[in-house]
Design a protein around this motif. Structure first.
Motif, mmCIF file in Angstrom:
data_model
loop_
_atom_site.group_PDB
_atom_site.id
_atom_site.type_symbol
_atom_site.label_atom_id
_atom_site.label_comp_id
_atom_site.label_asym_id
_atom_site.label_seq_id
_atom_site.Cartn_x
_atom_site.Cartn_y
_atom_site.Cartn_z
ATOM 1 N N ILE A 41 26.669 22.691 26.651
ATOM 2 C CA ILE A 41 26.091 21.730 26.055
ATOM 3 C C ILE A 41 26.071 20.269 26.960
ATOM 4 C CG2 ILE A 41 26.150 19.887 24.232
ATOM 5 C CD1 ILE A 41 27.390 21.851 22.299
ATOM 6 N N CYS A 42 27.072 20.234 27.623
ATOM 7 C CA CYS A 42 27.186 19.186 28.559
ATOM 8 C C CYS A 42 27.096 19.620 30.198
ATOM 9 C CB CYS A 42 28.982 18.787 28.761
ATOM 10 S SG CYS A 42 29.265 17.711 27.256
ATOM 11 N N ASN A 43 26.939 20.905 30.237
ATOM 12 C CA ASN A 43 26.423 21.611 31.607
ATOM 13 C C ASN A 43 27.566 21.204 32.403
ATOM 14 O OD1 ASN A 43 25.041 23.099 33.173
ATOM 15 N ND2 ASN A 43 23.471 21.543 33.846
ATOM 16 N N ASN A 44 28.934 21.236 32.332
ATOM 17 C CA ASN A 44 29.812 20.915 33.168
ATOM 18 C C ASN A 44 31.002 22.146 32.987
ATOM 19 O OD1 ASN A 44 28.784 18.477 34.356
ATOM 20 N ND2 ASN A 44 29.287 17.408 32.513
ATOM 21 N N CYS A 45 31.639 22.137 34.218
ATOM 22 C CA CYS A 45 33.025 22.813 34.076
ATOM 23 C C CYS A 45 34.077 21.934 33.630
ATOM 24 C CB CYS A 45 33.185 23.882 35.061
ATOM 25 S SG CYS A 45 32.509 25.129 35.637
ATOM 26 N N VAL A 46 34.738 22.100 32.620
ATOM 27 C CA VAL A 46 36.052 21.222 32.138
ATOM 28 C C VAL A 46 37.027 21.856 32.251
ATOM 29 C CG1 VAL A 46 36.444 19.987 30.034
ATOM 30 C CG2 VAL A 46 34.122 20.324 30.514
ATOM 31 N N GLU A 47 37.881 21.413 32.895
ATOM 32 C CA GLU A 47 39.396 21.970 32.857
ATOM 33 C C GLU A 47 40.007 21.931 31.547
ATOM 34 O OE1 GLU A 47 43.037 21.618 36.376
ATOM 35 O OE2 GLU A 47 41.434 20.098 36.349
ATOM 36 N N HIS A 48 40.959 23.170 31.274
ATOM 37 C CA HIS A 48 41.508 23.225 30.138
ATOM 38 C C HIS A 48 40.604 23.044 28.855
ATOM 39 C CE1 HIS A 48 44.923 23.197 27.262
ATOM 40 N NE2 HIS A 48 45.766 23.406 28.260
ATOM 41 N N PHE A 49 39.735 23.729 29.012
ATOM 42 C CA PHE A 49 38.569 23.379 27.764
ATOM 43 C C PHE A 49 38.903 23.851 26.647
ATOM 44 C CE2 PHE A 49 34.539 25.358 25.634
ATOM 45 C CZ PHE A 49 34.000 24.282 25.687
ATOM 46 N N ASP A 50 38.784 22.950 25.734
ATOM 47 C CA ASP A 50 39.112 23.452 24.218
ATOM 48 C C ASP A 50 38.085 23.928 23.461
ATOM 49 O OD1 ASP A 50 41.873 23.371 22.243
ATOM 50 O OD2 ASP A 50 39.897 22.600 21.221
ATOM 51 N N HIS A 51 37.202 22.848 23.404
ATOM 52 C CA HIS A 51 35.845 23.172 22.750
ATOM 53 C C HIS A 51 34.926 21.934 22.851
ATOM 54 C CE1 HIS A 51 37.993 20.596 19.659
ATOM 55 N NE2 HIS A 51 36.736 20.582 19.204
ATOM 56 N N HIS A 52 33.744 21.760 22.502
ATOM 57 C CA HIS A 52 32.915 20.705 22.506
ATOM 58 C C HIS A 52 32.648 20.399 21.089
ATOM 59 C CE1 HIS A 52 29.496 18.267 23.844
ATOM 60 N NE2 HIS A 52 29.125 18.110 22.661
ATOM 61 N N CYS A 53 33.189 19.236 20.747
ATOM 62 C CA CYS A 53 33.109 18.619 19.355
ATOM 63 C C CYS A 53 31.944 17.929 19.127
ATOM 64 C CB CYS A 53 34.549 17.762 19.080
ATOM 65 S SG CYS A 53 34.670 17.095 17.310
ATOM 66 N N PRO A 54 31.236 18.090 18.178
ATOM 67 C CA PRO A 54 29.937 17.355 17.785
ATOM 68 C C PRO A 54 30.241 15.974 17.152
ATOM 69 C CG PRO A 54 29.976 19.344 16.394
ATOM 70 C CD PRO A 54 31.235 19.466 17.399
ATOM 71 N N TRP A 55 31.418 15.732 16.426
ATOM 72 C CA TRP A 55 31.462 14.711 15.790
ATOM 73 C C TRP A 55 32.089 13.602 16.688
ATOM 74 C CZ3 TRP A 55 30.188 14.869 11.014
ATOM 75 C CH2 TRP A 55 30.163 15.937 10.140
ATOM 76 N N VAL A 56 32.391 13.900 17.863
ATOM 77 C CA VAL A 56 32.859 12.827 18.784
ATOM 78 C C VAL A 56 31.939 12.895 19.983
ATOM 79 C CG1 VAL A 56 35.407 13.085 18.276
ATOM 80 C CG2 VAL A 56 34.536 14.365 20.169
ATOM 81 N N GLY A 57 31.065 13.597 19.775
ATOM 82 C CA GLY A 57 29.803 13.977 21.101
ATOM 83 C C GLY A 57 30.464 14.073 22.516
ATOM 84 N N GLN A 58 31.411 14.749 22.590
ATOM 85 C CA GLN A 58 32.221 14.932 23.756
ATOM 86 C C GLN A 58 32.867 16.408 24.143
ATOM 87 O OE1 GLN A 58 32.276 14.558 27.024
ATOM 88 N NE2 GLN A 58 32.588 12.477 27.183
ATOM 89 N N CYS A 59 33.172 16.904 25.159
ATOM 90 C CA CYS A 59 33.913 18.078 25.327
ATOM 91 C C CYS A 59 35.499 17.614 25.331
ATOM 92 C CB CYS A 59 33.817 18.650 26.756
ATOM 93 S SG CYS A 59 32.169 19.680 26.981
ATOM 94 N N ILE A 60 36.235 18.506 24.671
ATOM 95 C CA ILE A 60 37.603 18.394 24.537
ATOM 96 C C ILE A 60 38.240 19.351 25.606
ATOM 97 C CG2 ILE A 60 39.884 18.304 22.923
ATOM 98 C CD1 ILE A 60 37.195 16.466 22.130
#
Length: 424
Positions: A156-175
């Motif tokens: 969704i964000c098209n980024n590699c995220v360190e310690h990726f948990d999930h992408h939360c649509p309620w906060v509009g951001q990766c966790i």
């Protein structure tokens, strides 16, 4: 005019305040979340807490009911902002693949005459050691890097995220690594806020029953707002309360949501588990890592890198040593010759030029060159196949009748790439 990093960012993120705040592409859903929090609290303060101000033994103690609701709501909104408006742990992209991982495979392509053309190969995975145990990490084609352990690419964000948990649509951001703590605190605080509003609404119905000596149903009719708030909080508790309990389990076992859903059936050993107490300390008492990205920095021109490639295999090196001029260079020169030939009108000059350059193909006859000579604006296009970068088949050339206006650009790119691959 100087350009900042956030202005040319390749991810799907949205930036505001000149790159100071970063959101996900679905940041509009954040407005819905804010309304779901603030609207019930406003109703609670207007129709419930206001009437409870003087219902306690101490005359002014009832004001605490109103103050707690307002302060708690502000606290939840601040946690929501810290979760959604900051870098979750994005790993910067590479502008080129990692050179130390380049490998050459000489068995992929064999030219006519027995010469081999080495091709670049990238291992798709490699192993790193974590707590004494091997962990496999994958290569990301989009970011051109090997993802660190527990890192994943968010589609969704098209980024590699360190310690990726999930992408939360309620906060509009990766966790991820840098906002997971605030995400958990936001969810757990929302749970407590729901419980508080539910309890105070139920208390107000009880006060109505005692004041008018009526039944529950009559008291509920006297305060319909309390009933609506209790129903809303009851439904919300199933969501935020269940999410809080689930993440308490994940923290205690040192897992992420992504790992739990993907590897749950594999019965893998969790190499990151350090014990329940240490796992909680790692999440809540460790220092938040600084961002790896400076989105407000100005873009500087990239200095040309020295062409440093791993040593070629012995077979490929011997082959290149025995043939000072590589196949790609031969093909390029012949391609340039053909482009020059297309601009000439004298058949004798064409034949003489090809013989002087020592073309490997058979001489061109006049009937075959007539279509080319009929137009001054058309350049020959060389048809290619899978076994040759310029389309040479068993020592012959095929010239198409179509025109490739940018054929010289394509050839130039192929030459540079090949030259970088073969020259150390």
């Amino acid at each position: 005019m100087a350009i900042r990093v956030y202005q040319v960012w390749k991810g799907s993120n949205k930036f505001i305040l000149g790159g100071r705040l970063i959101f996900g592409p679905d940041a509009r859903s954040l407005l819905v979340t804010i309304l779901l929090i603030t609207v019930p609290v406003i109703i609670f303060c207007a129709f419930v807490a206001r009437h409870l101000r003087h219902k306690f033994s101490s005359y002014n103690a009832g004001y605490a009911t109103l103050v707690v609701a307002i302060v708690f709501t502000i606290y939840v909104l601040v946690l929501l902002f810290l979760t959604s408006a900051r870098d979750p742990g994005i790993i910067p992209r590479n502008s080129h693949p990692p050179e130390d991982e380049i490998r050459f495979d000489t068995s992929v392509s064999v030219d006519v005459g027995g010469r081999q053309t080495p091709s670049l190969q990238f291992p798709r995975t490699k192993e790193v050691i974590v707590n004494g145990l091997p962990v496999r990490v994958k290569y990301c084609d989009t970011c051109m890097l090997y993802r660190p352990p527990r890192c994943s690419h968010c589609s969704i964000c098209n980024n590699c995220v360190e310690h990726f948990d999930h992408h939360c649509p309620w906060v509009g951001q990766c966790i991820g690594l840098r906002n997971y703590r605030y995400f958990f605190m936001f969810v757990s605080s929302s749970t407590l806020l729901c419980m508080y509003v539910f309890a105070m609404s139920a208390l107000y119905i009880k006060v109505q029953m005692d004041q008018y000596e009526s039944t529950v149903w009559k008291a509920m009719k006297e305060s319909p707002a309390s009933v609506i708030l209790m129903a809303y909080c009851f439904v919300s508790l199933w969501f935020v309360g269940g999410l809080t309990g689930f993440h308490l389990y994940l923290i205690g076992t040192n897992q992420t949501t992504y790992e739990n859903f993907r590897y749950r059936a594999d019965n893998r050993i969790n190499v990151f588990n350090r014990g329940c107490v240490n796992n909680f300390l790692e999440v809540f008492c460790s220092k938040v890592e600084p961002s790896r990205n400076n989105f407000r920095a100005f873009i500087q021109e990239e200095v040309p890198r020295p062409q440093v490639l791993p040593e070629l295999p012995r077979a490929a090196a011997d082959d290149l040593a025995s043939h000072p001029r590589s196949k790609v260079e031969d093909d390029l020169d012949i391609g340039e010759d053909l482009l020059k030939i297309s601009q000439r009108r004298n058949i004798d000059e064409i034949s003489e030029d090809i013989r002087s350059r020592g073309s490997n193909g058979p001489p061109l006859n006049a009937p075959e060159t007539d279509p080319v000579l009929e137009s001054d604006h058309q350049a020959p296009t060389i048809r290619s196949d899978r076994h040759s970068s310029w389309g040479r088949r068993s020592g012959s050339w095929e010239i198409a009748t179509e025109v490739f206006a940018n054929s010289n650009v394509t050839e130039s790119r192929g030459y540079v790439t090949s030259k970088e691959a073969f020259q150390g």
